[in-house]
Write a protein that holds these residues in place. Structure first.
Motif, PDB file in Angstrom:
ATOM      1  N   VAL A 120     -11.445 -41.448  29.925  1.00 13.82           N
ATOM      2  CA  VAL A 120     -11.936 -40.354  29.712  1.00 13.82           C
ATOM      3  C   VAL A 120     -12.243 -39.677  30.919  1.00 13.82           C
ATOM      4  O   VAL A 120     -12.086 -38.242  31.013  1.00 13.82           O
ATOM      5  CB  VAL A 120     -13.433 -40.783  29.036  1.00 13.82           C
ATOM      6  CG1 VAL A 120     -14.104 -39.388  28.775  1.00 13.82           C
ATOM      7  CG2 VAL A 120     -13.253 -41.151  27.719  1.00 13.82           C
ATOM      8  N   PHE A 121     -12.761 -40.673  32.174  1.00 14.38           N
ATOM      9  CA  PHE A 121     -13.235 -39.981  33.274  1.00 14.38           C
ATOM     10  C   PHE A 121     -11.794 -39.347  33.913  1.00 14.38           C
ATOM     11  O   PHE A 121     -12.094 -37.965  34.473  1.00 14.38           O
ATOM     12  CB  PHE A 121     -13.359 -40.976  34.272  1.00 14.38           C
ATOM     13  CG  PHE A 121     -13.597 -40.577  35.736  1.00 14.38           C
ATOM     14  CD1 PHE A 121     -14.593 -39.849  36.171  1.00 14.38           C
ATOM     15  CD2 PHE A 121     -12.476 -41.165  36.561  1.00 14.38           C
ATOM     16  CE1 PHE A 121     -14.715 -39.406  37.672  1.00 14.38           C
ATOM     17  CE2 PHE A 121     -12.763 -40.533  37.849  1.00 14.38           C
ATOM     18  CZ  PHE A 121     -13.674 -39.908  38.359  1.00 14.38           C
ATOM     19  N   ALA A 122     -10.694 -39.817  33.797  1.00 11.63           N
ATOM     20  CA  ALA A 122      -9.522 -39.203  34.182  1.00 11.63           C
ATOM     21  C   ALA A 122      -9.030 -38.045  33.485  1.00 11.63           C
ATOM     22  O   ALA A 122      -8.732 -37.021  34.205  1.00 11.63           O
ATOM     23  CB  ALA A 122      -8.194 -40.187  34.178  1.00 11.63           C
ATOM     24  N   TRP A 148      -4.994 -41.437  41.111  1.00 13.29           N
ATOM     25  CA  TRP A 148      -4.858 -43.047  41.163  1.00 13.29           C
ATOM     26  C   TRP A 148      -6.180 -43.597  41.794  1.00 13.29           C
ATOM     27  O   TRP A 148      -6.680 -44.651  41.399  1.00 13.29           O
ATOM     28  CB  TRP A 148      -3.658 -43.279  42.163  1.00 13.29           C
ATOM     29  CG  TRP A 148      -3.181 -44.796  41.973  1.00 13.29           C
ATOM     30  CD1 TRP A 148      -2.204 -44.987  41.087  1.00 13.29           C
ATOM     31  CD2 TRP A 148      -3.714 -45.786  42.705  1.00 13.29           C
ATOM     32  NE1 TRP A 148      -2.229 -46.614  41.400  1.00 13.29           N
ATOM     33  CE2 TRP A 148      -2.846 -46.810  42.504  1.00 13.29           C
ATOM     34  CE3 TRP A 148      -4.509 -45.846  43.873  1.00 13.29           C
ATOM     35  CZ2 TRP A 148      -3.286 -48.102  43.066  1.00 13.29           C
ATOM     36  CZ3 TRP A 148      -4.919 -47.095  44.530  1.00 13.29           C
ATOM     37  CH2 TRP A 148      -4.186 -48.377  44.114  1.00 13.29           C
ATOM     38  N   THR A 149      -6.578 -43.131  42.999  1.00 12.78           N
ATOM     39  CA  THR A 149      -7.762 -43.563  43.759  1.00 12.78           C
ATOM     40  C   THR A 149      -9.103 -43.521  42.676  1.00 12.78           C
ATOM     41  O   THR A 149      -9.989 -44.331  42.472  1.00 12.78           O
ATOM     42  CB  THR A 149      -8.067 -42.879  44.880  1.00 12.78           C
ATOM     43  OG1 THR A 149      -6.757 -43.119  45.683  1.00 12.78           O
ATOM     44  CG2 THR A 149      -9.360 -43.493  45.824  1.00 12.78           C
ATOM     45  N   ALA A 150      -9.248 -42.345  41.864  1.00 12.78           N
ATOM     46  CA  ALA A 150     -10.177 -41.965  41.077  1.00 12.78           C
ATOM     47  C   ALA A 150     -10.249 -43.100  40.118  1.00 12.78           C
ATOM     48  O   ALA A 150     -11.505 -43.324  39.570  1.00 12.78           O
ATOM     49  CB  ALA A 150     -10.399 -40.586  40.974  1.00 12.78           C
ATOM     50  N   LYS A 151      -9.338 -43.101  39.455  1.00 12.15           N
ATOM     51  CA  LYS A 151      -9.300 -44.175  38.273  1.00 12.15           C
ATOM     52  C   LYS A 151      -9.484 -45.579  38.684  1.00 12.15           C
ATOM     53  O   LYS A 151     -10.145 -46.272  37.955  1.00 12.15           O
ATOM     54  CB  LYS A 151      -7.923 -43.759  37.611  1.00 12.15           C
ATOM     55  CG  LYS A 151      -7.681 -44.596  36.366  1.00 12.15           C
ATOM     56  CD  LYS A 151      -6.560 -44.077  35.630  1.00 12.15           C
ATOM     57  CE  LYS A 151      -6.635 -44.751  34.242  1.00 12.15           C
ATOM     58  NZ  LYS A 151      -5.193 -44.259  33.413  1.00 12.15           N
ATOM     59  N   LEU A 152      -8.953 -45.812  39.821  1.00 14.73           N
ATOM     60  CA  LEU A 152      -9.050 -47.336  40.155  1.00 14.73           C
ATOM     61  C   LEU A 152     -10.646 -47.462  40.440  1.00 14.73           C
ATOM     62  O   LEU A 152     -10.938 -48.409  40.205  1.00 14.73           O
ATOM     63  CB  LEU A 152      -8.249 -47.541  41.493  1.00 14.73           C
ATOM     64  CG  LEU A 152      -8.538 -48.925  42.325  1.00 14.73           C
ATOM     65  CD1 LEU A 152      -8.335 -49.985  41.190  1.00 14.73           C
ATOM     66  CD2 LEU A 152      -7.748 -49.000  43.536  1.00 14.73           C
ATOM     67  N   SER A 153     -11.171 -46.589  41.235  1.00 11.86           N
ATOM     68  CA  SER A 153     -12.804 -46.644  41.374  1.00 11.86           C
ATOM     69  C   SER A 153     -13.492 -46.801  40.345  1.00 11.86           C
ATOM     70  O   SER A 153     -14.484 -47.631  39.861  1.00 11.86           O
ATOM     71  CB  SER A 153     -13.166 -45.445  42.205  1.00 11.86           C
ATOM     72  OG  SER A 153     -12.251 -45.425  43.715  1.00 11.86           O
ATOM     73  N   CYS A 154     -13.239 -45.863  39.115  1.00 12.15           N
ATOM     74  CA  CYS A 154     -13.967 -46.130  37.946  1.00 12.15           C
ATOM     75  C   CYS A 154     -13.613 -47.223  37.097  1.00 12.15           C
ATOM     76  O   CYS A 154     -14.570 -47.931  36.365  1.00 12.15           O
ATOM     77  CB  CYS A 154     -13.545 -45.031  37.220  1.00 12.15           C
ATOM     78  SG  CYS A 154     -14.331 -44.630  35.770  1.00 12.15           S
ATOM     79  N   THR A 155     -12.492 -47.816  37.225  1.00 10.19           N
ATOM     80  CA  THR A 155     -12.255 -49.143  36.858  1.00 10.19           C
ATOM     81  C   THR A 155     -12.859 -50.111  37.251  1.00 10.19           C
ATOM     82  O   THR A 155     -13.535 -51.015  36.613  1.00 10.19           O
ATOM     83  CB  THR A 155     -10.703 -49.419  36.808  1.00 10.19           C
ATOM     84  OG1 THR A 155      -9.840 -48.426  35.978  1.00 10.19           O
ATOM     85  CG2 THR A 155     -10.388 -50.516  35.751  1.00 10.19           C
ATOM     86  N   VAL A 156     -12.917 -50.138  38.641  1.00 13.88           N
ATOM     87  CA  VAL A 156     -13.738 -51.171  39.470  1.00 13.88           C
ATOM     88  C   VAL A 156     -15.296 -51.297  38.900  1.00 13.88           C
ATOM     89  O   VAL A 156     -15.747 -52.192  38.631  1.00 13.88           O
ATOM     90  CB  VAL A 156     -13.643 -50.999  41.025  1.00 13.88           C
ATOM     91  CG1 VAL A 156     -14.508 -52.053  41.589  1.00 13.88           C
ATOM     92  CG2 VAL A 156     -12.247 -51.436  41.388  1.00 13.88           C
ATOM     93  N   LEU A 157     -15.695 -49.909  39.070  1.00 15.18           N
ATOM     94  CA  LEU A 157     -17.238 -49.749  38.652  1.00 15.18           C
ATOM     95  C   LEU A 157     -17.432 -50.349  37.213  1.00 15.18           C
ATOM     96  O   LEU A 157     -18.505 -50.953  37.018  1.00 15.18           O
ATOM     97  CB  LEU A 157     -17.590 -48.161  38.964  1.00 15.18           C
ATOM     98  CG  LEU A 157     -18.895 -47.995  38.535  1.00 15.18           C
ATOM     99  CD1 LEU A 157     -19.931 -48.426  39.456  1.00 15.18           C
ATOM    100  CD2 LEU A 157     -19.178 -46.399  38.525  1.00 15.18           C
ATOM    101  N   MET A 158     -16.744 -49.861  36.376  1.00 17.16           N
ATOM    102  CA  MET A 158     -17.023 -50.225  34.832  1.00 17.16           C
ATOM    103  C   MET A 158     -16.901 -51.679  34.592  1.00 17.16           C
ATOM    104  O   MET A 158     -17.632 -52.290  33.915  1.00 17.16           O
ATOM    105  CB  MET A 158     -15.969 -49.240  33.979  1.00 17.16           C
ATOM    106  CG  MET A 158     -16.216 -48.048  33.761  1.00 17.16           C
ATOM    107  SD  MET A 158     -17.999 -47.663  33.463  1.00 17.16           S
ATOM    108  CE  MET A 158     -18.234 -48.657  31.918  1.00 17.16           C
ATOM    109  N   MET A 159     -15.752 -52.022  35.240  1.00 19.33           N
ATOM    110  CA  MET A 159     -15.733 -53.682  34.850  1.00 19.33           C
ATOM    111  C   MET A 159     -16.875 -54.501  35.967  1.00 19.33           C
ATOM    112  O   MET A 159     -17.217 -55.511  35.108  1.00 19.33           O
ATOM    113  CB  MET A 159     -14.226 -54.097  35.392  1.00 19.33           C
ATOM    114  CG  MET A 159     -13.351 -53.708  34.472  1.00 19.33           C
ATOM    115  SD  MET A 159     -11.824 -54.848  34.436  1.00 19.33           S
ATOM    116  CE  MET A 159     -12.371 -56.304  33.689  1.00 19.33           C
TER     117      MET A 159
END
Length: 333
Positions: free
Chosen positions: A262-264, A281-292
């Motif tokens: 959704v963020f992406a 790529w960087t934004a989605k990775l950061s969001c995944t790290v934060l959410m998990m």
């Protein structure tokens, strides 16, 4: 005082426990049934430093807990006991009382699953880029579920290996379905490209728990009274333990995969992305790290580690062997 004991790691409920009772079981039975309290406790137990606690230090901590069932003394002693609880709860299986292998301790779950979840949600660029993240994710989660599941039923190592191999293969196959559909039919529908992988990840993660811990509802797990005395083996308690863990795992992976997608989708509409398309790529990775990072302690805290079940809901042979109205079982992680 009870207030001072609470400051020493919330241990007052450990008083009056049966002699020789497994410390981890004693702690979780005494722990108040509050999501917030469990969440705060798990944020400590998921400290990555817990992966490096040696067996020698674990044994020292366990010995301290066995010989100090009542917290008393000066502040230094309180801190020592609290640290002993942290080491024991984060590294020792409550059923067997044996140390959990470092790679499969609860603190290892986030570092090992987060990269594979992120890569599995990336657009497919070839068969290997799709297969490897799926195999890695389900190989680890299957082993984690088996090792951290309930161990109070009888099982043999060969059957656990065969079960694990079958679960890994089937989970990987189902996880690959949306990508195989895209590669075969070249579909550009965003529902298939984005929503279907998230839905499959959520569903397969839950089914992975059911399959990898499938012996528990069949053979039954131990149920005990508040003093830790085993009353019997219950298939209904085993089913409840697996269901609760499956729900928590579905919430964990479903939310951790959905929110970055959704963020992406919103990030792609920003001026920053239009000027820097590689920043996705960087934004989605950061969001995944934060959410998990948030969802792992949330999912582990959704249900108590030592669950409660009304005796009236158990099998007749268990109801007839005790006068307790409520019994306890190890849910597993």
């Amino acid at each position: 005082s009870r207030e001072r004991e609470a400051q020493a790691g919330r241990l007052p409920g450990c008083r009056g426990a049966a002699a020789g009772m497994e410390p981890n079981v004693r702690f979780w039975i005494a722990e108040p049934q509050s999501f917030v309290r469990r969440f705060l406790q798990w944020t400590e137990l998921l400290d990555p430093l817990n992966l490096f606690i040696s067996v020698e230090n674990i044994e020292k901590a366990r010995q301290l807990l066995f010989t100090n069932e009542d917290a008393s003394g000066h502040a230094l002693e309180y801190q020592t006991i609290r640290e002993a609880w942290k080491r024991s709860l984060s590294t020792v299986h409550p059923d067997s009382g044996r140390p959990i292998p470092a790679l499969f301790r609860p603190a290892a779950f986030l570092p090992f699953t987060m990269p594979t979840v992120f890569l599995s949600m990336m657009p497919a660029k070839g068969m290997m880029s799709v297969v490897l993240p799926q195999v890695s994710l389900y190989a680890y989660t299957t082993a984690f579920n088996i090792i951290n599941g309930n161990e109070s039923y009888s099982r043999q190592t060969p059957e656990s290996i065969v079960l694990g191999a079958g679960v890994i293969a089937s989970s990987t196959f189902f996880g690959l379905i949306p990508y195989l559909i895209q590669m075969k039919y070249s579909l550009d529908n965003p529902w298939i490209k984005r929503v279907l992988p998230v839905a499959l990840l959520t569903h397969v993660s839950a089914m992975n728990v059911f399959a990898s811990r499938g012996f528990e509802p069949i053979r039954g797990i131990e149920v005990m009274d508040k003093e830790g005395n085993v009353i019997g083996h219950s298939r209904r308690a085993g089913r409840k333990a697996v269901q609760e863990t499956a729900i928590s795992r579905a919430v964990l992976f479903g939310t951790s995969a959905l929110i970055p997608e959704v963020f992406a989708s919103f990030f792609k509409r920003t001026q920053f992305f239009l000027k820097n398309p590689r920043s996705l790529w960087t934004a989605k990775l950061s969001c995944t790290v934060l959410m998990m990072g948030l969802m792992v302690p949330v999912s582990f805290s959704m249900f108590p580690q030592i669950g409660r079940i009304q005796c009236s809901n158990l099998e007749e042979e268990i109801r007839s062997s005790t006068e307790e109205t409520e019994l306890f079982y190890n849910r597993g992680v």
